[in-house]
Motif scaffolding. Structure first.
Motif, PDB file in Angstrom:
ATOM      1  N   ALA A 137       0.852  -1.192   0.000  1.00 27.26           N
ATOM      2  CA  ALA A 137       0.000   0.000   0.000  1.00 27.26           C
ATOM      3  C   ALA A 137       0.884   1.236   0.000  1.00 27.26           C
ATOM      4  O   ALA A 137       2.006   1.210   0.500  1.00 27.26           O
ATOM      5  CB  ALA A 137      -0.913   0.011   1.217  1.00 27.26           C
ATOM      6  N   TYR A 194      -4.791   6.148   1.093  1.00 27.22           N
ATOM      7  CA  TYR A 194      -3.821   5.299   0.415  1.00 27.22           C
ATOM      8  C   TYR A 194      -4.482   4.365  -0.579  1.00 27.22           C
ATOM      9  O   TYR A 194      -5.706   4.206  -0.605  1.00 27.22           O
ATOM     10  CB  TYR A 194      -2.989   4.513   1.430  1.00 27.22           C
ATOM     11  N   PHE A 195      -3.654   3.738  -1.399  1.00 29.57           N
ATOM     12  CA  PHE A 195      -4.098   2.794  -2.414  1.00 29.57           C
ATOM     13  C   PHE A 195      -3.553   1.426  -2.042  1.00 29.57           C
ATOM     14  O   PHE A 195      -2.342   1.257  -1.883  1.00 29.57           O
ATOM     15  CB  PHE A 195      -3.594   3.218  -3.801  1.00 29.57           C
ATOM     16  N   SER A 196      -4.454   0.448  -1.875  1.00 32.10           N
ATOM     17  CA  SER A 196      -4.042  -0.923  -1.597  1.00 32.10           C
ATOM     18  C   SER A 196      -3.652  -1.576  -2.915  1.00 32.10           C
ATOM     19  O   SER A 196      -4.484  -1.728  -3.811  1.00 32.10           O
ATOM     20  CB  SER A 196      -5.186  -1.710  -0.951  1.00 32.10           C
ATOM     21  N   LEU A 197      -2.384  -1.940  -3.031  1.00 33.72           N
ATOM     22  CA  LEU A 197      -1.906  -2.570  -4.259  1.00 33.72           C
ATOM     23  C   LEU A 197      -2.430  -4.002  -4.380  1.00 33.72           C
ATOM     24  O   LEU A 197      -2.543  -4.522  -5.485  1.00 33.72           O
ATOM     25  CB  LEU A 197      -0.371  -2.551  -4.294  1.00 33.72           C
ATOM     26  N   LEU A 198      -2.771  -4.637  -3.263  1.00 28.29           N
ATOM     27  CA  LEU A 198      -3.310  -5.995  -3.290  1.00 28.29           C
ATOM     28  C   LEU A 198      -4.774  -6.012  -3.711  1.00 28.29           C
ATOM     29  O   LEU A 198      -5.182  -6.815  -4.538  1.00 28.29           O
ATOM     30  CB  LEU A 198      -3.152  -6.663  -1.918  1.00 28.29           C
ATOM     31  N   ARG A 199      -5.556  -5.122  -3.128  1.00 28.43           N
ATOM     32  CA  ARG A 199      -6.995  -5.064  -3.433  1.00 28.43           C
ATOM     33  C   ARG A 199      -7.309  -4.146  -4.603  1.00 28.43           C
ATOM     34  O   ARG A 199      -8.439  -4.113  -5.076  1.00 28.43           O
ATOM     35  CB  ARG A 199      -7.764  -4.599  -2.203  1.00 28.43           C
ATOM     36  N   GLU A 200      -6.330  -3.355  -4.998  1.00 31.46           N
ATOM     37  CA  GLU A 200      -6.490  -2.366  -6.074  1.00 31.46           C
ATOM     38  C   GLU A 200      -7.655  -1.419  -5.779  1.00 31.46           C
ATOM     39  O   GLU A 200      -8.500  -1.156  -6.626  1.00 31.46           O
ATOM     40  CB  GLU A 200      -6.650  -3.044  -7.429  1.00 31.46           C
ATOM     41  N   THR A 201      -7.677  -0.915  -4.547  1.00 34.77           N
ATOM     42  CA  THR A 201      -8.712   0.027  -4.128  1.00 34.77           C
ATOM     43  C   THR A 201      -8.092   1.158  -3.326  1.00 34.77           C
ATOM     44  O   THR A 201      -7.068   0.985  -2.673  1.00 34.77           O
ATOM     45  CB  THR A 201      -9.790  -0.645  -3.245  1.00 34.77           C
ATOM     46  N   ARG A 202      -8.758   2.291  -3.379  1.00 28.16           N
ATOM     47  CA  ARG A 202      -8.353   3.450  -2.587  1.00 28.16           C
ATOM     48  C   ARG A 202      -9.050   3.346  -1.235  1.00 28.16           C
ATOM     49  O   ARG A 202     -10.252   3.048  -1.163  1.00 28.16           O
ATOM     50  CB  ARG A 202      -8.757   4.733  -3.290  1.00 28.16           C
TER      51      ARG A 202
END
Length: 142
Positions: free
Chosen positions: A86, A102-110
Motif C-alpha cells: 500500500a 492510500y491505495f491498496s496494491l493488493l486489493r487495487e482500491t483506494r
C-alpha cells in the motif's frame, strides 16, 4: 468615436479584475495550516516537512506488514517478501491523530482511514467502510 472610447474604458478594468482574482486564488491555494510537528496541513504535507509525533515505523497488529509514516507519505510493505502492499499520504488532524489516504496494491482500491493514538505505541484506526485495525509502533523508533 465617443462610443469606441467608452467601450475601451469599460472593457479595461475587467482584465485587471481577473488578474487580481487569479493572483488571489493562487495565494490562497498556497496557504496551509501547519500541523503539529510540521506534518502538513490541509491539502498534504508542507513544503518544508519535519517529523511529526506519529512519524516512524508501525506494524499491523497481526505482524504481516510494516507501515512507514514519514513527512506525509505512507508506505506499507509485507514483512515476509518486502513487497510494497500500500502507498499513499497522511495528514495530521490533531497532534495525536492522522487521516490516511492510500491505495491498496493488493486489493487495487483506494482506502481512507482515521487513526488516533491510544497510549504511546498504538494507533487505533477505522477505515471508510467501518473496519477497524491497529498499528503498533516498532521498538526503537520515535
Amino acid at each position: 468615436m465617443n462610443k469606441s472610447v467608452f467601450r475601451a474604458r469599460r472593457s479595461g478594468p475587467a482584465p485587471f479584475a481577473w488578474a487580481a482574482l487569479t493572483v488571489g486564488a493562487i495565494v490562497l491555494a498556497g496557504c496551509t495550516i501547519p500541523a503539529p510537528g510540521g506534518g502538513g496541513g490541509f491539502g498534504g504535507p508542507s513544503a518544508v516537512s519535519r517529523a511529526g509525533p506519529l512519524d516512524g515505523n508501525w506494524s499491523d497488529s497481526s505482524g504481516v506488514a510494516t507501515a512507514s509514516l514519514l513527512n506525509g507519505r505512507f508506505v506499507s510493505v509485507a514483512n515476509d517478501t518486502g513487497n510494497r502492499v500500500a502507498e499513499g499520504t497522511y495528514t495530521y488532524t490533531s497532534r495525536e491523530s492522522i487521516a490516511l489516504d492510500y491505495f491498496s496494491l493488493l486489493r487495487e482500491t483506494r482506502i481512507r482511514a482515521n487513526c488516533v493514538l491510544a497510549g504511546s505505541t498504538t494507533l487505533n484506526c477505522t477505515n471508510d467502510s467501518g473496519q477497524q485495525f491497529q498499528l503498533i509502533r516498532r521498538s526503537g523508533v520515535g
